[in-house]
Design a protein around this motif. Structure first.
Motif, PDB file in Angstrom:
ATOM      1  N   LEU A 180       1.307  -1.700  -4.592  1.00  0.00           N
ATOM      2  CA  LEU A 180       2.421  -0.890  -5.104  1.00  0.00           C
ATOM      3  C   LEU A 180       3.718  -1.232  -4.373  1.00  0.00           C
ATOM      4  N   ALA A 181       3.619  -1.395  -3.048  1.00  0.00           N
ATOM      5  CA  ALA A 181       4.808  -1.705  -2.252  1.00  0.00           C
ATOM      6  C   ALA A 181       5.399  -3.050  -2.673  1.00  0.00           C
ATOM      7  N   ILE A 182       4.544  -4.042  -2.873  1.00  0.00           N
ATOM      8  CA  ILE A 182       5.014  -5.362  -3.302  1.00  0.00           C
ATOM      9  C   ILE A 182       5.611  -5.280  -4.701  1.00  0.00           C
ATOM     10  N   ALA A 183       4.962  -4.511  -5.574  1.00  0.00           N
ATOM     11  CA  ALA A 183       5.454  -4.382  -6.955  1.00  0.00           C
ATOM     12  C   ALA A 183       6.826  -3.721  -7.000  1.00  0.00           C
TER      13      ALA A 183
ATOM     14  N   LYS B  83      18.506  -9.252   4.182  1.00  0.00           N
ATOM     15  CA  LYS B  83      17.540 -10.320   4.436  1.00  0.00           C
ATOM     16  C   LYS B  83      16.159  -9.896   3.936  1.00  0.00           C
ATOM     17  N   GLU B  84      15.338 -10.878   3.630  1.00  0.00           N
ATOM     18  CA  GLU B  84      13.962 -10.588   3.225  1.00  0.00           C
ATOM     19  C   GLU B  84      13.106 -10.443   4.481  1.00  0.00           C
ATOM     20  N   ARG B  85      12.545  -9.268   4.658  1.00  0.00           N
ATOM     21  CA  ARG B  85      11.768  -9.035   5.870  1.00  0.00           C
ATOM     22  C   ARG B  85      10.382  -8.452   5.584  1.00  0.00           C
ATOM     23  N   TYR B  86      10.034  -8.276   4.313  1.00  0.00           N
ATOM     24  CA  TYR B  86       8.847  -7.489   3.996  1.00  0.00           C
ATOM     25  C   TYR B  86       7.644  -8.295   3.520  1.00  0.00           C
TER      26      TYR B  86
ATOM     27  N   LEU C 250       7.658  -4.167   8.941  1.00  0.00           N
ATOM     28  CA  LEU C 250       6.691  -3.076   9.052  1.00  0.00           C
ATOM     29  C   LEU C 250       6.628  -2.540  10.472  1.00  0.00           C
ATOM     30  N   TYR C 251       7.586  -2.960  11.304  1.00  0.00           N
ATOM     31  CA  TYR C 251       7.712  -2.399  12.643  1.00  0.00           C
ATOM     32  C   TYR C 251       7.884  -0.880  12.562  1.00  0.00           C
TER      33      TYR C 251
ATOM     34  N   GLU D  25      16.289   4.424  16.080  1.00  0.00           N
ATOM     35  CA  GLU D  25      16.600   4.743  14.690  1.00  0.00           C
ATOM     36  C   GLU D  25      16.868   3.483  13.882  1.00  0.00           C
ATOM     37  N   VAL D  26      17.608   2.550  14.457  1.00  0.00           N
ATOM     38  CA  VAL D  26      17.929   1.312  13.737  1.00  0.00           C
ATOM     39  C   VAL D  26      16.650   0.540  13.420  1.00  0.00           C
ATOM     40  N   TYR D  27      15.740   0.445  14.384  1.00  0.00           N
ATOM     41  CA  TYR D  27      14.486  -0.274  14.172  1.00  0.00           C
ATOM     42  C   TYR D  27      13.523   0.502  13.275  1.00  0.00           C
ATOM     43  N   SER D  28      13.696   1.822  13.183  1.00  0.00           N
ATOM     44  CA  SER D  28      12.797   2.639  12.368  1.00  0.00           C
ATOM     45  C   SER D  28      13.164   2.626  10.890  1.00  0.00           C
ATOM     46  N   CYS D  29      14.353   2.130  10.568  1.00  0.00           N
ATOM     47  CA  CYS D  29      14.817   2.157   9.174  1.00  0.00           C
ATOM     48  C   CYS D  29      13.902   1.331   8.277  1.00  0.00           C
ATOM     49  N   THR D  30      13.482   1.916   7.164  1.00  0.00           N
ATOM     50  CA  THR D  30      12.589   1.244   6.216  1.00  0.00           C
ATOM     51  C   THR D  30      13.360   0.545   5.092  1.00  0.00           C
ATOM     52  N   GLU D  31      14.690   0.698   5.102  1.00  0.00           N
ATOM     53  CA  GLU D  31      15.544   0.146   4.042  1.00  0.00           C
ATOM     54  C   GLU D  31      15.159   0.683   2.661  1.00  0.00           C
ATOM     55  N   CYS D  32      14.711   1.938   2.622  1.00  0.00           N
ATOM     56  CA  CYS D  32      14.294   2.525   1.340  1.00  0.00           C
ATOM     57  C   CYS D  32      15.484   2.861   0.451  1.00  0.00           C
ATOM     58  N   GLY D  33      16.668   3.052   1.047  1.00  0.00           N
ATOM     59  CA  GLY D  33      17.883   3.279   0.268  1.00  0.00           C
ATOM     60  C   GLY D  33      18.118   4.715  -0.147  1.00  0.00           C
ATOM     61  N   ARG D  34      17.318   5.657   0.345  1.00  0.00           N
ATOM     62  CA  ARG D  34      17.541   7.050  -0.056  1.00  0.00           C
ATOM     63  C   ARG D  34      18.867   7.584   0.483  1.00  0.00           C
ATOM     64  N   CYS D  35      19.246   7.135   1.685  1.00  0.00           N
ATOM     65  CA  CYS D  35      20.536   7.561   2.241  1.00  0.00           C
ATOM     66  C   CYS D  35      21.676   7.062   1.360  1.00  0.00           C
ATOM     67  N   GLN D  36      21.544   5.846   0.908  1.00  0.00           N
ATOM     68  CA  GLN D  36      22.560   5.232   0.045  1.00  0.00           C
ATOM     69  C   GLN D  36      22.637   5.944  -1.303  1.00  0.00           C
TER      70      GLN D  36
END
Length: 625
Positions: free
Chosen positions: A111-114, A130-133, A202-203, A248-259
Motif C-alpha cells: 500500500l505504501a509503495i502504491a 529527493k527520493e528516499r523511500y 524509514l528512519y 523533529e526534522v529526522y522524524s518527518c515522514t513527508e506525508c504532507g498533512r502539514c502542507q
C-alpha cells in the motif's frame, strides 16, 4: 531443529535491539558532531505517556482508514519482534502471530509503495525534493519475506499461512538443510535493513515514536528565549538546532498533512511547512560535509515571511512535529542577528517600541474611543497605584480595537452588556501592546520588554481579565508565565464570559430566524481550545458550519505579523476564507478583532459591502428588552 531455531531467532532479536539502540545513538552523535556539544539527557519525567495510545497506537490525527491501516500493518512487524521472544516455547501461538503480522506487513508495504509510486498522492509527492523511500520499502519487504521463509522451514505448519505454503510447495517441513541457510539469510536481511535505516526515510519508524512521547500536542505557545543569556538567536545553520528540533526534522515522514492544512500553501503563497522540514534535513546532511552552508541556502525568505503562525501544520502532523517553531527560529535569526526584515514589519516593530502599539501612522489616543462614544459611565480608568476594589474585571482592550475605529463597536457592545449584567469593568490607563506581533515577527527582545511591563502592572492589580483579542489572551495566559514563572493570570476571552452569562440566564437574547456562520480564530479554537462558547453566544441564530471549522479552522491571514504586510504578488488568505464562508452564509460572525478586520477587508475588496455582513459575536447579539 528447535534449538537451532531458538538460537538463530534470539540472535536476530538481539541484533535488532542493538541496531535500534545504535541508530538512536546515531542521532545523538549527529547532533554532537554538528553542534560540538552533547544533547541534553532525556528524562523519563518528560515523556508524555498519554501520547502512546492516542498518537502511536490509535493514530488519532490520521483520519483516512487506508492510511491508518497501512501504518498499523507495517508497524505490526515491530510489535511481533518485541513480543515474540515470550512466545518461542508456544509454537502455534507464535506461528499464528507471525501469520497475522507478516500478512499485514506485506499488505501495508505494498500500500505504501502504491500510494507513492502508482496513486502518487499529491500531498506526498509535492515538496518532496529527493527520493528516499523505495529502497527502504524494498529492503523491509525482503526482510519480511525472509522471515516467512525462515519460520516456514523451522516448524511443522499448523497455522493458515504456513499450512497454505506447505500445501502449495509440497516440501517437507521442518527442514534442517534449509532452516540454517534461510536463517543466515534472515539475519543478513536484518543487518542490511537496520544498517541502512538512517540512510533512507524509514528512519522515522524509530524516531517518530520518540518525538511523540517527548511532545505536548496541546502546547502551541512559543518558547521563551532569554536574549541576555543567549550567544546566538534563532537558526542560521544546522548547528543552531537544539536536539528536539533535530529529532523533529529526522522524524518527518513527508506525508504532507502539514502542507495540506497550511492556509498559506492553500492560498498559493510561497510556503510549504513540509518543504521547510525537507530542506532542513538536506541542510543537516550537507552541513556535515560542508559547514559553511547556511539554512537560507535551502529555504527562501519569501516562505519564512508567508507564515501566519496559525498552528494548522502542528495540529495536522501525526507525529507531532511543529514546523511553525522552526519558522519562528529562522525569523529570530533574520531579525535579531542579521537585521533582515520586510520594511513593513520593521515599521510595525518600531511603532511597538516607540508608541507601544503596532499601528504605524495612527495618531489617536488609546482611550479616546471611550470619551468619543460617551460610555465613560460604564467604565473605570485604572491606575495601578490606586485602590481598585470597586471593579470585577480588567477589560484588556488590545491594540486592534483601540486604534481601529471600524471595530470599536465590539468594545462598546461588550461594555454595555457587562454593565447591564452588573459586572464592573476597568480599563488600564497605561495598557500597552502585549508584544505578540514582535514575538511572532522574530524580535524576542522587544516581546520581553513589553511582557515585563505588563506582568509588573497586572501583578500589582491582581484582577481577573477579560479580552476580546485571542492573541492578547494567548500571550498573557500561555507565554507570560514563561517569562516570569511566578506570574499567573486569570484571563477570559469575552466569548467565555458572555456564554456563561447566557447560561446563568443573566443575559436574555432574542431568537432570530437567520442563517449565520462562525469563523473560528486560530488563536482561540486551535491554540486555546475555546470552541463551544462562541457557538453558545450565537445559539439564537441558525448556525451553519463551514467546511474548515473548530480546531481545523482556516486562518484569516493576519497572524504572525502578516496583518501588516501588503503583498500583491500572491492570492490573499482572507479572500480564500471569505469564499469558504460565502458557500454557507452571507452573515459571518468572528471572535477576534483581527479576523473581523481581515474578513471585512475581503468583503470590501470584492465589492460585497452591502451584501455580506461581518461582525464580532458580541455585535450579533440582540437583547430582549
Amino acid at each position: 531443529m528447535y534449538f537451532t531455531f531458538i538460537s538463530i531467532y534470539l540472535l536476530g532479536w538481539t541484533i535488532t535491539l542493538i541496531f535500534i539502540i545504535q541508530k538512536i545513538n546515531h542521532l545523538k552523535l549527529t547532533y554532537q558532531n554538528i553542534t560540538q556539544k552533547p544533547p541534553n539527557p532525556i528524562k523519563l519525567t518528560n515523556l508524555n505517556l498519554n501520547n502512546l495510545i492516542e498518537h502511536i497506537i490509535i493514530q488519532s490525527r490520521i483520519s483516512n482508514f487506508r492510511t491508518k491501516f497501512m501504518h498499523t500493518s507495517i508497524s505490526s512487524i515491530g510489535f511481533f519482534y518485541f513480543l515474540s521472544p515470550l512466545l518461542i516455547f508456544f509454537p502455534f501461538i507464535l506461528q499464528l502471530l507471525l501469520d497475522i503480522t507478516l500478512t499485514l506487513s506485506i499488505i501495508g508495504i505494498l500500500l505504501a509503495i502504491a500510494r507513492r509510486y502508482i496513486l502518487k498522492v499529491p500531498r506526498i509527492i509535492i515538496s518532496s525534493t529527493k527520493e528516499r523511500y523505495l529502497k527502504s520499502h524494498l529492503q523491509l519487504l525482503l526482510l519480511i519475506l525472509s522471515t516467512i521463509a525462515f519460520f516456514y522451514f523451522s516448524f511443522e505448519p499448523t497455522t493458515p499461512l504456513l499450512y497454505s505454503i506447505s500445501t502449495y510447495l509440497k516440501i517437507p517441513t521442518p527442514n534442517l538443510y534449509l532452516q540454517i541457510p534461510l536463517g543466515i539469510i534472515w539475519l543478513g536481511m536484518i543487518y542490511v535493513y537496520f544498517s541502512n535505516i538512517d540512510k533512507g526515510r524509514l528512519y522515522h519508524t524509530l524516531l517518530a515514536p520518540m518525538n511523540i512521547l517527548l511532545t505536548n500536542p496541546k502546547d502551541f505557545s512559543l518558547d521563551f528565549v532569554n536574549v541576555e543569556n543567549t550567544d546566538k538567536l534563532g537558526i542560521a545553520k544546522a548547528n543552531d538546532l537544539n536536539f528536539k528540533e533535530l529529532l523533529e526534522v529526522y522524524s518527518c515522514t513527508e506525508c504532507g498533512r502539514c502542507q495540506e492544512a497550511c492556509p498559506a500553501f492553500n492560498s498559493k503563497q510561497p510556503l510549504s511547512p513540509k518543504s521547510i522540514l525537507v530542506r532542513m534535513l538536506d541542510h543537516i546532511q550537507d552541513y556535515q560535509l560542508d559547514n559553511k552552508k547556511q539554512t537560507l541556502d535551502y529555504i527562501s525568505e519569501k516562505s519564512i515571511w508567508s507564515c501566519t503562525t496559525c498552528g494548522a501544520c502542528y495540529q495536522a502532523c501525526p507525529v507531532l512535529i511543529n514546523p511553525m517553531q522552526k519558522i519562528i527560529q529562522l525569523r529570530r535569526n533574520l531579525v535579531m542577528e542579521q537585521g533582515q526584515i520586510p520594511h513593513q514589519l520593521q515599521d510595525t516593530l518600531n511603532s511597538i517600541e516607540t508608541r507601544n502599539h503596532p499601528f504605524k501612522g495612527s495618531n489617536i489616543e488609546r482611550l479616546s474611543w471611550i470619551n468619543k462614544n460617551s460610555i465613560s459611565q460604564f467604565i473605570q480608568i485604572i491606575e495601578p497605584e490606586k485602590n481598585q476594589d470597586n471593579i470585577d474585571y480588567i477589560y484588556w482592550v488590545g491594540c486592534a480595537i483601540s486604534y481601529n475605529e471600524q471595530i470599536q463597536s465590539i468594545a462598546l457592545k461588550l461594555v454595555k452588556i457587562l454593565s447591564q449584567c452588573q459586572i464592573r469593568v476597568g480599563i488600564l490607563k497605561n495598557e500597552i501592546c502585549t508584544g505578540d506581533p514582535a514575538k511572532r515577527i522574530g524580535n524576542e527582545y522587544l516581546f520581553y520588554l513589553q511582557a515585563q511591563k505588563n506582568i509588573e502592572t497586572l501583578s500589582k492589580l491582581n484582577k481577573k481579565i477579560i479580552t476580546t483579542c485571542p492573541h492578547c489572551y494567548n500571550s498573557i495566559k500561555n507565554e507570560y508565565p514563561k517569562v516570569d514563572p511566578t506570574f499567573k493570570a486569570q484571563i477570559y476571552h469575552h466569548s467565555q464570559i458572555i456564554a456563561d452569562l447566557i447560561k446563568q440566564k443573566k443575559l436574555k437574547i432574542k431568537k432570530l430566524n437567520q442563517d449565520i456562520t462562525f469563523h473560528d480564530p486560530c488563536y482561540l479554537a486551535r491554540q486555546n481550545n475555546i470552541i463551544n462558547q462562541p457557538r453558545e453566544v450565537l445559539k439564537s441564530y441558525n448556525l451553519k458550519e463551514m467546511k474548515y471549522n473548530k480546531t481545523n479552522s482556516f486562518c484569516c491571514g493576519a497572524g504572525g505579523g502578516m496583518y501588516w504586510i501588503e503583498n500583491k504578488d500572491y492570492p490573499k488568505i482572507n479572500h480564500s476564507r471569505l469564499e469558504q464562508a460565502l458557500q454557507v452564509s452571507k452573515n459571518i460572525a468572528t471572535a477576534c478583532p483581527f479576523c473581523t478586520l481581515m474578513l471585512q477587508d475581503a468583503v470590501n475588496t470584492k465589492g460585497l459591502k452591502n451584501q455580506v455582513i461581518v461582525k464580532d459575536i458580541t455585535e450579533w447579539i440582540e437583547l430582549v428588552e
